[in-house]
Design an enzyme around this catalytic site. Structure first.
Site, PDB file in Angstrom:
ATOM      1  N   HIS A  97       0.836  -1.212   0.000  1.00 39.32           N
ATOM      2  CA  HIS A  97       0.000   0.000   0.000  1.00 39.32           C
ATOM      3  C   HIS A  97       0.870   1.261   0.000  1.00 39.32           C
ATOM      4  O   HIS A  97       0.613   2.200  -0.746  1.00 39.32           O
ATOM      5  CB  HIS A  97      -0.875   0.065   1.269  1.00 39.32           C
ATOM      6  CG  HIS A  97      -1.932  -0.977   1.383  1.00 39.32           C
ATOM      7  ND1 HIS A  97      -2.095  -1.760   2.501  1.00 39.32           N
ATOM      8  CD2 HIS A  97      -2.901  -1.362   0.516  1.00 39.32           C
ATOM      9  CE1 HIS A  97      -3.122  -2.580   2.324  1.00 39.32           C
ATOM     10  NE2 HIS A  97      -3.626  -2.360   1.132  1.00 39.32           N
ATOM     11  N   LYS A 119     -15.071  -7.539   5.595  1.00 37.47           N
ATOM     12  CA  LYS A 119     -14.424  -8.563   6.425  1.00 37.47           C
ATOM     13  C   LYS A 119     -14.298  -7.999   7.845  1.00 37.47           C
ATOM     14  O   LYS A 119     -14.239  -6.793   8.019  1.00 37.47           O
ATOM     15  CB  LYS A 119     -13.021  -8.886   5.895  1.00 37.47           C
ATOM     16  CG  LYS A 119     -12.900  -8.836   4.402  1.00 37.47           C
ATOM     17  CD  LYS A 119     -11.648  -8.097   3.959  1.00 37.47           C
ATOM     18  CE  LYS A 119     -11.876  -7.412   2.624  1.00 37.47           C
ATOM     19  NZ  LYS A 119     -10.771  -6.643   2.129  1.00 37.47           N
ATOM     20  N   ARG A 168      -2.170  -6.088  -7.884  1.00 40.56           N
ATOM     21  CA  ARG A 168      -1.001  -6.951  -7.653  1.00 40.56           C
ATOM     22  C   ARG A 168      -0.845  -7.975  -8.759  1.00 40.56           C
ATOM     23  O   ARG A 168       0.244  -8.291  -9.177  1.00 40.56           O
ATOM     24  CB  ARG A 168      -1.147  -7.679  -6.309  1.00 40.56           C
ATOM     25  CG  ARG A 168      -0.881  -6.786  -5.131  1.00 40.56           C
ATOM     26  CD  ARG A 168      -1.394  -7.399  -3.877  1.00 40.56           C
ATOM     27  NE  ARG A 168      -2.822  -7.621  -3.989  1.00 40.56           N
ATOM     28  CZ  ARG A 168      -3.612  -7.952  -2.995  1.00 40.56           C
ATOM     29  NH1 ARG A 168      -3.112  -8.140  -1.803  1.00 40.56           N
ATOM     30  NH2 ARG A 168      -4.902  -8.111  -3.168  1.00 40.56           N
ATOM     31  N   SER A 172      -2.837  -7.589   3.059  1.00 45.76           N
ATOM     32  CA  SER A 172      -3.158  -7.426   4.480  1.00 45.76           C
ATOM     33  C   SER A 172      -3.615  -8.752   5.081  1.00 45.76           C
ATOM     34  O   SER A 172      -3.266  -9.087   6.218  1.00 45.76           O
ATOM     35  CB  SER A 172      -4.288  -6.401   4.658  1.00 45.76           C
ATOM     36  OG  SER A 172      -3.895  -5.151   4.187  1.00 45.76           O
TER      37      SER A 172
HETATM   38  O1  PNS Z   1      -8.934  -2.761   0.631  1.00 44.93           O
HETATM   39  P1  PNS Z   1     -10.235  -3.298   0.092  1.00 44.93           P
HETATM   40  O2  PNS Z   1     -10.972  -4.053   1.169  1.00 44.93           O
HETATM   41  O3  PNS Z   1     -10.045  -4.099  -1.161  1.00 44.93           O
HETATM   42  O4  PNS Z   1     -11.128  -2.011  -0.296  1.00 44.93           O
HETATM   43  C1  PNS Z   1     -12.421  -2.165  -0.815  1.00 44.93           C
HETATM   44  C2  PNS Z   1     -13.132  -0.808  -0.955  1.00 44.93           C
HETATM   45  C3  PNS Z   1     -13.168  -0.062   0.357  1.00 44.93           C
HETATM   46  C4  PNS Z   1     -12.407   0.031  -1.976  1.00 44.93           C
HETATM   47  C5  PNS Z   1     -14.580  -1.112  -1.462  1.00 44.93           C
HETATM   48  O5  PNS Z   1     -15.154  -2.062  -0.638  1.00 44.93           O
HETATM   49  C6  PNS Z   1     -15.477   0.121  -1.503  1.00 44.93           C
HETATM   50  O6  PNS Z   1     -15.342   0.950  -2.381  1.00 44.93           O
HETATM   51  N1  PNS Z   1     -16.395   0.231  -0.515  1.00 44.93           N
HETATM   52  C7  PNS Z   1     -17.283   1.370  -0.360  1.00 44.93           C
HETATM   53  C8  PNS Z   1     -18.750   0.992  -0.649  1.00 44.93           C
HETATM   54  C9  PNS Z   1     -19.025   1.100  -2.131  1.00 44.93           C
HETATM   55  O7  PNS Z   1     -18.964   2.156  -2.723  1.00 44.93           O
HETATM   56  N2  PNS Z   1     -19.370  -0.067  -2.730  1.00 44.93           N
HETATM   57  C10 PNS Z   1     -19.649  -0.168  -4.145  1.00 44.93           C
HETATM   58  C11 PNS Z   1     -18.351  -0.394  -4.921  1.00 44.93           C
HETATM   59  S1  PNS Z   1     -18.650  -0.499  -6.639  1.00 44.93           S
END
Ligand code: PNS
Length: 154
Positions: A16, A40, A89, A126
């Site tokens: 990150h 999660k 990645r 992570s």
């Molecule tokens: O580090 P991660 O867990 O892969 O991040 C995921 C994240 C936070 C980017 C994604 O879950 C997100 O955008 N959540 C916000 C809710 C949202 O907008 N959901 C619709 C996505 S199309």
């Protein structure tokens, strides 16, 4: 141009940090968005995840860290960002990220820019950091020092 790099950052890894730092050299401003309730179960609270990132980037003037709840596109709009940036990645990340990118464009016309992870961090995640640490393995090379300290305190 101001970009938003969103994620759970539970915990932030060297992968990150690498993507955020590289973006700060390409874009004028980088906003790191820490999601409040990752789907999660999280090891660290939102405050601790944000604090760790703020500590890491406290000397970088064009990197800011904020937490957010709800839709990513609403947070992006509220903060006047021009685009979303995601680190990739491997191809295994691609399907889901591609779907989210198309959905975020469909929801609010936000473009997503993909940045490839540096090869040395391609295998760092992570969830693997948490798993290795939970079994007593060494994650020293995978996370910044302040994260390592928090993991050891945990
Ligand atoms: O580090 P991660 O867990 O892969 O991040 C995921 C994240 C936070 C980017 C994604 O879950 C997100 O955008 N959540 C916000 C809710 C949202 O907008 N959901 C619709 C996505 S199309």
């Amino acid at each position: 141009m101001k970009v938003l790099i969103p994620g759970s950052f539970d915990p932030p890894t060297n992968g990150h940090i690498d993507v955020i730092t590289r973006c700060s050299k390409v874009f004028d401003e980088v906003l790191v968005g820490v999601i409040v309730n990752p789907s999660k179960e999280s090891l660290f609270s939102t405050d601790v995840r944000s604090e760790m990132l703020s500590e890491i980037f406290n000397k970088k003037k064009n990197i800011n860290v904020k937490s957010f709840e709800g839709l990513l596109v609403d947070f992006a709009k509220k903060n006047n960002v021009n685009a979303i940036v995601k680190g990739l990645r491997a191809m295994t990340d691609f399907d889901y990220e591609f779907q989210m990118a198309q959905m975020n464009f469909n929801l609010a016309d936000f473009e997503t820019i993909f940045i490839p992870a540096s090869p040395e961090y391609g295998y760092v995640s992570s969830s693997l950091v948490k798993e290795i640490h939970s079994y007593g393995g060494d994650v020293n090379e995978l996370v910044p020092d302040n994260v390592l300290r928090r993991l050891k305190d945990d």
